[in-house]
Motif scaffolding. Sequence first.
Motif, PDB file in Angstrom:
ATOM      1  N   GLU A 186     -46.078  98.864 128.203  1.00 13.72           N
ATOM      2  CA  GLU A 186     -45.601  98.037 127.503  1.00 13.72           C
ATOM      3  C   GLU A 186     -46.861  96.982 127.306  1.00 13.72           C
ATOM      4  O   GLU A 186     -47.480  96.513 128.176  1.00 13.72           O
ATOM      5  CB  GLU A 186     -44.538  97.264 127.627  1.00 13.72           C
ATOM      6  CG  GLU A 186     -43.662  96.724 125.847  1.00 13.72           C
ATOM      7  CD  GLU A 186     -42.407  96.064 126.652  1.00 13.72           C
ATOM      8  OE1 GLU A 186     -42.013  95.427 126.245  1.00 13.72           O
ATOM      9  OE2 GLU A 186     -41.933  96.710 128.032  1.00 13.72           O
ATOM     10  N   ILE A 187     -47.195  96.765 126.016  1.00 14.58           N
ATOM     11  CA  ILE A 187     -48.276  96.285 125.217  1.00 14.58           C
ATOM     12  C   ILE A 187     -47.763  95.059 124.022  1.00 14.58           C
ATOM     13  O   ILE A 187     -46.606  95.468 123.401  1.00 14.58           O
ATOM     14  CB  ILE A 187     -49.842  96.675 124.929  1.00 14.58           C
ATOM     15  CG1 ILE A 187     -50.087  97.587 125.815  1.00 14.58           C
ATOM     16  CG2 ILE A 187     -50.398  95.518 123.887  1.00 14.58           C
ATOM     17  CD1 ILE A 187     -51.426  97.780 125.383  1.00 14.58           C
ATOM     18  N   TYR A 188     -47.691  93.790 124.849  1.00 17.49           N
ATOM     19  CA  TYR A 188     -47.098  92.576 123.735  1.00 17.49           C
ATOM     20  C   TYR A 188     -47.831  91.463 123.589  1.00 17.49           C
ATOM     21  O   TYR A 188     -48.406  91.350 124.548  1.00 17.49           O
ATOM     22  CB  TYR A 188     -45.396  92.841 124.216  1.00 17.49           C
ATOM     23  CG  TYR A 188     -45.063  92.184 126.071  1.00 17.49           C
ATOM     24  CD1 TYR A 188     -45.095  90.855 125.791  1.00 17.49           C
ATOM     25  CD2 TYR A 188     -45.457  92.747 126.682  1.00 17.49           C
ATOM     26  CE1 TYR A 188     -44.751  90.256 127.119  1.00 17.49           C
ATOM     27  CE2 TYR A 188     -45.476  92.586 127.755  1.00 17.49           C
ATOM     28  CZ  TYR A 188     -45.242  91.110 128.360  1.00 17.49           C
ATOM     29  OH  TYR A 188     -45.518  90.941 129.336  1.00 17.49           O
ATOM     30  N   LYS A 189     -47.481  90.775 122.398  1.00 21.31           N
ATOM     31  CA  LYS A 189     -47.658  89.769 121.914  1.00 21.31           C
ATOM     32  C   LYS A 189     -47.756  89.316 122.659  1.00 21.31           C
ATOM     33  O   LYS A 189     -46.892  87.992 124.312  1.00 21.31           O
ATOM     34  CB  LYS A 189     -47.702  88.964 121.259  1.00 21.31           C
ATOM     35  CG  LYS A 189     -47.924  89.030 120.116  1.00 21.31           C
ATOM     36  CD  LYS A 189     -49.330  89.534 119.240  1.00 21.31           C
ATOM     37  CE  LYS A 189     -49.829  87.813 118.648  1.00 21.31           C
ATOM     38  NZ  LYS A 189     -50.932  87.944 118.433  1.00 21.31           N
ATOM     39  N   HIS A 190     -49.448  87.588 123.887  1.00 21.88           N
ATOM     40  CA  HIS A 190     -49.282  86.513 124.946  1.00 21.88           C
ATOM     41  C   HIS A 190     -49.592  84.899 123.918  1.00 21.88           C
ATOM     42  O   HIS A 190     -50.062  85.012 123.318  1.00 21.88           O
ATOM     43  CB  HIS A 190     -50.738  86.734 125.537  1.00 21.88           C
ATOM     44  CG  HIS A 190     -50.699  86.188 126.543  1.00 21.88           C
ATOM     45  ND1 HIS A 190     -52.118  85.985 126.713  1.00 21.88           N
ATOM     46  CD2 HIS A 190     -50.149  85.330 127.009  1.00 21.88           C
ATOM     47  CE1 HIS A 190     -52.426  85.371 128.351  1.00 21.88           C
ATOM     48  NE2 HIS A 190     -50.936  84.921 127.711  1.00 21.88           N
ATOM     49  N   PRO A 191     -47.742  84.980 124.156  1.00 24.26           N
ATOM     50  CA  PRO A 191     -47.429  83.604 123.774  1.00 24.26           C
ATOM     51  C   PRO A 191     -48.082  82.528 123.834  1.00 24.26           C
ATOM     52  O   PRO A 191     -47.254  81.656 125.111  1.00 24.26           O
ATOM     53  CB  PRO A 191     -46.357  83.504 123.782  1.00 24.26           C
ATOM     54  CG  PRO A 191     -45.514  84.343 124.579  1.00 24.26           C
ATOM     55  CD  PRO A 191     -46.627  85.098 124.645  1.00 24.26           C
TER      56      PRO A 191
END
Length: 480
Positions: A186-191
């Motif tokens: 899974e690739i997701y935003k780095h907040p």
Amino acid sequence: MASMAALISKTHYPTHSLPKTLNTHFAPVVKISIPGGFKNRARQKLRVSCGLIDPDGGKLVELFVDESLKGSKRKEAVSLPRIELSQIDLQWVHVLSEGWASPLHGFMRESEFLQTLHFNSLRLDDGSFVNMSVPIVLAIDDSQKRRIGESTKVALVDSDNTVVAILKELETIDFKLNMIRFQSIEIYKHPKEERIARTWGTTAPGLPYVDETITNAGNWLIGGDLEVIESIKYKDGLDRFRLSPAQLREEFTRRNADAVFAFQLRNPVHNGHALLMTDTRRRLLEMGYKNPILLLHPLGGYTKADDVPLSWRMRQHEKVLEDGVLDPETTVVSIFPSPMHYAGPTEVQWHAKARINAGANFYIVGRDPAGMGHPTEKRDLYDADHGKKVLSMAPGLERLNILPFKVAAYDKTQGKMAFFDPSRPQDFLFISGTKMRTLARNKENPPEGFMCSGGWKVLVEYYDSLVPAESGKVPEAVPV
């Protein structure tokens, strides 16, 4: 370090599945002021029992590929997209691969990341919770994200382009529905701002781990299960001290330990520390335990620039044992591979949780654990007492007995370190870390009885090594 090496076992032992327990143990062994919110919990009777505490989730999760499959996994990795790991990324692979973060199976997917960030815990399939207070994540940038594309597997390599692990999808069998379930990488935003604010409680500039790992990291996080092909070795002369949770459990069992009390440190050991550790063992014996074993567990991952380097700390710890300040028969010395966040009450939960997985059922916590000075103001970043209070209430740590520090200081009337007596404060001298470093830099001796002479000599040698030579270069640390 041959003498200290004798304290540990060098064989890698297989992991054993252990039954899950629902027993709760909470015993503040030393007297502290207990806030009303957890008085009832503190009154629970401690049950003295044999055997080691179960790992989180019921079993130790090691992520190593079977030896017979390593060749095929290396061939498979040749055709996969690659991510080069930083030194701190490698340290996290080390942590994950050996089961320190059990029941995690790899770098966090978004659901695990958010639970960690907002709840400091993870919900398991059976509805129970385990503590997890710091995100264990892998950052990637836009170009890496494009290269990965729709791939379901990614090769993780070190700076020499050697394949260390494969990040992959999770495959599980649902026996009730008679089907195979897949959970892809899974690739997701780095907040970044949210991560920093919730982990450290501030976004002030100058946080060491943030500057080192987050600020310039990619804007994406990638999560998935790990297949670790190569165990992480540092080749610094200290690998023999890096015992995995499985090895530590085997060592504690070999020594017939019926209690394990862990003491983490990232500083040299002085006699106040030793007093605390020996007094803790005495108290455990009084409580009915027959053979409590101390896990002296210095942090071995990333630390900030002004901390004493690991190699020097291990030399100093060796002298403490050689001088008989601690008993080698009841002490196991090992290195904890985690990087240091300096995130105070949030991070100390991670430090405690990881020791559960290594078999410790008691954890010693002191003043301002995992803390640091505020990066922009002249004050501590965290309240000095919050760490021990948070540990005593933290979700998922109910099975761990928290042992708050008794305050030790130099007793001028006795000429040694002793527990502080508030009825005669004029008799005690508090030697801060800053004062200790100043004395060592100036090659001055502390009061006799503050630290064993051999250990102090190592500390003086370390600070002397930082003095620029005539060439203007700073000498390298002495090899171990």
